[in-house]
Design a protein around this motif. Structure first.
Motif, PDB file in Angstrom:
ATOM      1  N   THR A 112     -46.515-111.904 -63.706  1.00 27.99           N
ATOM      2  CA  THR A 112     -47.044-110.928 -63.989  1.00 27.99           C
ATOM      3  C   THR A 112     -48.786-110.120 -63.923  1.00 27.99           C
ATOM      4  OG1 THR A 112     -47.035-111.215 -66.395  1.00 27.99           O
ATOM      5  CG2 THR A 112     -45.191-109.365 -64.794  1.00 27.99           C
ATOM      6  N   GLY A 113     -48.974-111.848 -63.788  1.00 22.93           N
ATOM      7  CA  GLY A 113     -50.409-112.449 -64.323  1.00 22.93           C
ATOM      8  C   GLY A 113     -50.734-111.916 -65.919  1.00 22.93           C
ATOM      9  N   GLN A 114     -49.337-111.809 -66.698  1.00 28.74           N
ATOM     10  CA  GLN A 114     -50.457-111.077 -68.276  1.00 28.74           C
ATOM     11  C   GLN A 114     -49.452-112.122 -69.400  1.00 28.74           C
ATOM     12  OE1 GLN A 114     -50.330-107.575 -67.008  1.00 28.74           O
ATOM     13  NE2 GLN A 114     -52.018-107.123 -67.178  1.00 28.74           N
ATOM     14  N   THR A 115     -49.621-112.233 -70.311  1.00 24.49           N
ATOM     15  CA  THR A 115     -48.697-113.152 -70.935  1.00 24.49           C
ATOM     16  C   THR A 115     -48.180-111.034 -71.385  1.00 24.49           C
ATOM     17  OG1 THR A 115     -49.919-111.542 -73.228  1.00 24.49           O
ATOM     18  CG2 THR A 115     -50.804-114.396 -72.586  1.00 24.49           C
ATOM     19  N   ALA A 116     -46.553-111.817 -72.191  1.00 19.51           N
ATOM     20  CA  ALA A 116     -45.998-109.966 -72.785  1.00 19.51           C
ATOM     21  C   ALA A 116     -46.498-109.063 -73.618  1.00 19.51           C
ATOM     22  CB  ALA A 116     -44.322-111.399 -73.223  1.00 19.51           C
ATOM     23  N   ARG A 131     -40.020-104.075 -67.116  1.00 22.96           N
ATOM     24  CA  ARG A 131     -40.628-105.685 -66.588  1.00 22.96           C
ATOM     25  C   ARG A 131     -39.835-107.310 -66.887  1.00 22.96           C
ATOM     26  NH1 ARG A 131     -41.710-107.090 -61.875  1.00 22.96           N
ATOM     27  NH2 ARG A 131     -43.790-108.504 -61.746  1.00 22.96           N
ATOM     28  N   HIS A 132     -39.616-107.076 -68.116  1.00 20.67           N
ATOM     29  CA  HIS A 132     -39.004-108.246 -68.885  1.00 20.67           C
ATOM     30  C   HIS A 132     -37.920-108.396 -68.276  1.00 20.67           C
ATOM     31  CE1 HIS A 132     -36.820-110.382 -71.909  1.00 20.67           C
ATOM     32  NE2 HIS A 132     -37.597-111.475 -71.794  1.00 20.67           N
ATOM     33  N   ASP A 133     -36.948-107.629 -67.907  1.00 19.73           N
ATOM     34  CA  ASP A 133     -35.930-107.474 -67.693  1.00 19.73           C
ATOM     35  C   ASP A 133     -35.444-108.146 -66.318  1.00 19.73           C
ATOM     36  OD1 ASP A 133     -32.878-107.029 -68.863  1.00 19.73           O
ATOM     37  OD2 ASP A 133     -33.349-105.839 -67.243  1.00 19.73           O
ATOM     38  N   LEU A 156     -34.181-111.693 -75.919  1.00 20.62           N
ATOM     39  CA  LEU A 156     -33.016-111.350 -76.498  1.00 20.62           C
ATOM     40  C   LEU A 156     -33.150-110.144 -76.368  1.00 20.62           C
ATOM     41  CD1 LEU A 156     -30.966-114.538 -77.919  1.00 20.62           C
ATOM     42  CD2 LEU A 156     -31.095-114.104 -75.524  1.00 20.62           C
ATOM     43  N   GLU A 157     -34.184-109.427 -76.586  1.00 18.77           N
ATOM     44  CA  GLU A 157     -34.738-108.267 -76.363  1.00 18.77           C
ATOM     45  C   GLU A 157     -33.518-107.442 -75.463  1.00 18.77           C
ATOM     46  OE1 GLU A 157     -38.722-108.095 -77.978  1.00 18.77           O
ATOM     47  OE2 GLU A 157     -38.116-107.594 -76.140  1.00 18.77           O
ATOM     48  N   HIS A 158     -33.295-105.449 -76.111  1.00 19.21           N
ATOM     49  CA  HIS A 158     -32.459-105.310 -74.480  1.00 19.21           C
ATOM     50  C   HIS A 158     -31.108-105.715 -73.768  1.00 19.21           C
ATOM     51  CE1 HIS A 158     -35.979-103.490 -76.689  1.00 19.21           C
ATOM     52  NE2 HIS A 158     -37.020-103.823 -76.645  1.00 19.21           N
TER      53      HIS A 158
END
Ligand SMILES: O=C1C[C@@](O)(C(=O)O)C[C@@H](O)[C@@H]1O
Length: 876
Positions: A112-116, A131-133, A156-158
């Motif tokens: 993504t070019g970005q940190t979470a 996006r994370h998923d 582990l979120e969501h």
């Protein structure tokens, strides 16, 4: 840009979702035993998949054990909260197995070019989750094979937890744990209480989507790092600052690789991470008269035992864990973390296989069965070498356990608390054995409580009947209680023993082991199963050798009636006659006879043959029907018996000792790669073993330097021919590249261009010239020691121990050079020799202590700290 990010650690607070997790222990527990999510707690999308303890207790549902059947190349996932050391373990694992290291945080950034955090701020929480998923799923798909994937707790979120749990059906997912202090020392900003809460709360969440646990012991929590026999605090802290963190990392590496070996095997692990000791090549249950020393959970967690000492004479350690949670030590509830910790403590103190067993395993009440099953699942998550499962749990449960055991071997247990009508002749005994066979147990353990003396003979007859027809599972069977002790003497496989020390009260009905390994070994000699043998060391002048002291101390401690002497001789005639004596047990051969003795051997081990030198000889008294020499398992199980010698087996343990020293001293940063180089100084008998050891570790570029050039070339030619004819395992890389042994023409040469600076330096140059007492004064050009991450230096001489090379390498310690001297090598090669001589594991700590004590007595003065550096660290 990505590179800068890779090394960057976020602070815990930056992990927004994790930082806002409810940390109170009051987080509710669902019926599935999984902490229910509140706030941003990672939640499970299908909690029904987790074992339902309540329904099993009522007998309606069987427990479900975690999956553990993976393709050999399936990627391994590491997951844990911040500060448990998962990234370091990831690097160690990736290095050892030559796998790719994938860090989820980095993949997110690269994609993504970005940190979470930045992404979330910019796009909002909903978008971020989506996006994370996606990225997590892509990571799982893309790196499904041949990788080590390091996930953060926030992954582990969501949907993350559910995704990971599904992934765990086909991939090993390891939950990394650590003690509170270790985590808070790392995080710095959190109080220990807060960390404690986080660990307590995160445990069930992570466990629900993982299938293994690893307790990563920190230096602060590691009592073995303190056990150095140090004279005073000052020395301790000095040595600690020099290589304390190195040792902590090495220990973690050894323990973690042990776990991985039991999860994915070690076939595709680099050779430098594999064992070479003779007995480590043979499954312990295949050997005869093996003992397990039983240690209790409470004693382990309360630090009541000297774990290294209790292993003397044992072949395995059995850790017994109480099932009755509430009655456990100091009223504390036995929880997963504590079991993992106890296991971690034993693991750290032992190279032996570990058996995990339940206490009170014979209580078959329904509730207890549910708890037992749950605890077996906890055991399997730790991937011990063995796990005991009571047949009382029911065939279905045992079958489930054997089908998800991975590399853990299952010991099926049936204890007849009430003697069946016909004792060992009862058809039930045969039925139970065959049932264990059908259920897939690796070892069948049948025990019987009896007060009838004759049952001790009947049990032997039962064993014979079974063995006539089946060899798998291996049978271990004996009577319990006071009367039953006699039958322990005849049991072959993993007989339980208690640690040395007084036994206050003998309880007639006790199922606890009543005898020590030493007593059982004594008994073998008393009933003439084993016989006193003569061992010796043979050489031109061996009066100075410490081998007799080491071996004799080991025999005494193990209860063996053997003795070890020295024979100095200026010829080999005496050796020839001594080796054919009826009581000849084995001998160590020293210069100048290591190569000359080769022609006297009937057969050589593959190693001795390649090296062209023998330092250990053992007699063979039983040949096969066609008069050929039996295999190594048979050779090892026919030790300790006198009689006519039919053949001589020549072996070499010098290379094993050397290899162990290199493995002990090589930091994970210098793990053997295709570009790694090693140098052997000298070209005599020991140098031959040294070159072989380096080749066996997978070193592709070995250099030899020696004052007499022709000898160096002869040595290099010898090995290059063997490599070309594919005789040496590991000397040909996966891509077909062959290892090469090259000569450095002079000690004044600069390091050869085009090759990395060495990370392994072995000095085999005798510290004194043979014909005089003039010291050799040898040191290595300092330009060869400039590798930025240092390396390991091994000095083989121990007489004297402090050579100019030793002093030189001690001075290099601050630049990352770890020194292993003659007092490291001597016991290591002797451990292997002890195994060959007696068919039993050596009492390593004791043998090291003998050498160390000798040195202290001899020196009477402090040598500058060299002898006080860590010696307890063991590799197998
Ligand atoms: O070289 C050595 C050292 C040794 O000889 C000793 O006791 O000093 C023992 C041998 O087994 C070994 O090969």
């Amino acid at each position: 840009m990505a590179a800068t990010y890779a090394g960057q650690k976020r602070s815990f607070h930056q992990m927004r979702d994790v930082g806002t997790l409810p940390l109170s222990t009051g987080s509710t527990t669902s019926t599935s035993g999984v902490a229910s999510p509140r706030g941003h707690t990672p939640h499970l999308d299908n909690a029904r998949d987790t074992p339902d303890r309540a329904s099993f207790a009522s007998g309606t549902t069987e427990p479900s054990f975690r999956a553990a059947s993976f393709e050999p190349d399936a990627s391994v996932v590491l997951i844990g909260v911040k500060g448990v050391g998962k990234s370091s373990l990831g690097v160690l694992a990736a290095n050892a197995y030559h796998r790719r290291l994938i860090e989820s945080e980095r993949v997110f950034y690269d994609t993504t070019g970005q940190t979470a955090n930045a992404y979330r701020k910019l796009h909002g929480a909903v978008d971020y989750r989506k996006r994370h998923d996606e990225v997590l799923e892509q990571t799982f798909q893309r790196y499904g094979k041949d990788a080590v994937i390091v996930l953060s707790f926030a992954d582990l979120e969501h949907e993350g937890a559910g995704r990971l749990r599904r992934y765990a059906a086909t991939h090993p997912v390891i939950h990394i744990m650590r003690d509170v202090k270790g985590v808070s020392d790392y995080l710095k900003v959190w109080t220990e209480d807060r960390v404690k809460q986080l660990l307590r709360m995160s445990g069930p969440v992570i466990r629900a989507c993982s299938n293994y646990d690893f307790f990563n012991r920190s230096a602060t929590d590691d009592s073995s790092t303190m056990d150095l026999g140090r004279a005073d605090e000052h020395e301790w802290s000095e040595a600690r600052s020099a290589n304390g963190s190195f040792l902590t990392l090495k220990r973690a590496e050894r323990d973690f690789l042990r776990l991985l070996r039991n999860i994915i095997g070690d076939h595709d692990r680099g050779p430098s991470h594999q064992s070479a000791y003779p007995l480590s090549q043979i499954l312990v249950e295949q050997r005869t008269y093996t003992y397990s020393v039983v240690v209790h959970f409470d004693a382990v967690v309360n630090g009541e035992l000297d774990l290294e000492e209790v292993q003397t004479g044992a072949d395995a350690v059995e850790l017994v864990v109480p099932i009755d949670f509430d009655k456990a030590s100091s009223g504390a509830k036995v929880d997963h973390n504590l079991v993992a910790k106890a296991f971690g403590i034993v693991r750290r103190a032992s190279i032996l296989p570990i058996i995990l067993s339940l206490d009170e395993a014979n209580d078959s009440s329904i509730t207890s069965r549910a708890q037992q099953a749950e605890m077996i699942n906890v055991f399997l998550r730790l991937a011990p070498e063995f796990c005991t499962v009571d047949l009382g749990l029911g065939d279905n449960v045992v079958e489930q356990v054997t089908s998800c055991k991975g590399y853990t071997r299952i010991i099926g247990l049936k204890h007849f608390a009430k003697r069946p009508g016909h004792g060992w002749n009862d058809s039930e005994c045969v039925y139970v054995y065959h049932n264990m066979q059908r259920l897939g147990c690796d070892v069948a353990k049948l025990t019987m409580s009896t007060t009838i003396e004759n049952d001790n003979f009947e049990v032997k007859a039962f064993k014979r009947r079974i063995r006539e027809n089946s060899s798998i599972p291996r049978l271990t069977c004996y009577n319990t209680g006071i009367i039953g002790r006699t039958s322990l003497c005849f049991n072959y496989v993993l007989t339980p023993t208690r640690p040395e020390g007084p036994l206050s009260e003998l309880e007639p009905d006790t199922d606890q082991p009543l005898v020590t390994a030493k007593q059982l070994t004594h008994a073998l000699f008393a009933i003439f199963k084993h016989e006193p043998m003569h061992f010796f060391i043979y050489g031109l002048d061996v009066s100075w050798s410490l081998s007799p002291a080491m071996h004799n101390a080991a025999y005494a401690a193990c209860g063996m009636a053997h003795h070890f002497t020295t024979i100095s001789s200026n010829g080999m005639d005496e050796l020839q006659s001594m080796m054919y004596k009826h009581t000849f047990g084995g001998c160590a051969v020293v210069q100048p006879y290591k190569t000359k003795v080769v022609s006297m051997m009937t057969v050589l081990s593959a190693h001795a043959e390649a090296i062209g030198a023998v330092n250990s000889v053992i007699p063979i008294r039983e040949l096969l029907d066609d008069t050929s020499v039996p295999d190594e398992l048979k050779i090892m199980s026919t030790r300790n018996r006198s009689g006519p010698v039919k053949a001589l087996w020549g072996d070499n343990t010098d290379w094993i000792g050397l290899r162990a020293c290199v493995r002990r001293g090589l930091s994970p940063a210098n793990t053997v790669r295709s570009t790694s180089t090693g140098i052997v100084c000298g070209a005599g008998g020991q140098a031959r073993a040294a070159v072989y050891a380096l080749l066996s570790l997978g070193v592709m570029h070995v250099f030899v330097a020696n004052r007499t050039l022709s000898t160096a070339h002869a040595l290099a030619d010898h090995y290059n021919k063997l490599i070309d004819s594919k005789v040496i395992k590991h000397a040909i890389g996966n891509d077909g590249t062959k290892a090469r042994v090259r000569v450095i023409e002079s000690f004044t040469d600069s390091w050869p261009a085009g090759f990395s600076l060495p990370t392994m330096v072995v000095c085999t140059i005798p510290s004194q010239k043979p014909d005089s007492s003039v010291p050799s004064n040898f040191t290595v050009p300092s330009s060869w020691l400039q590798n930025p991450t240092g390396g390991v230096a091994v000095e083989l001489s121990y007489n004297p121990m402090v050579t100019p090379f030793v002093l030189q390498m001690r001075a290099e310690a601050k630049r990352g050079w770890i020194l292993m001297d003659g007092f490291d090598h001597l016991p290591e090669q002797a451990f292997a020799q002890f195994e060959l001589f007696t068919g039993r594991r050596a009492p390593r700590k004791l043998m090291r202590d003998v050498v160390l004590d000798h040195y202290r007595n001899q020196q009477k003065v402090d040598d500058g700290g060299g002898v006080e550096r860590e010696r307890a660290f063991a590799v197998d």
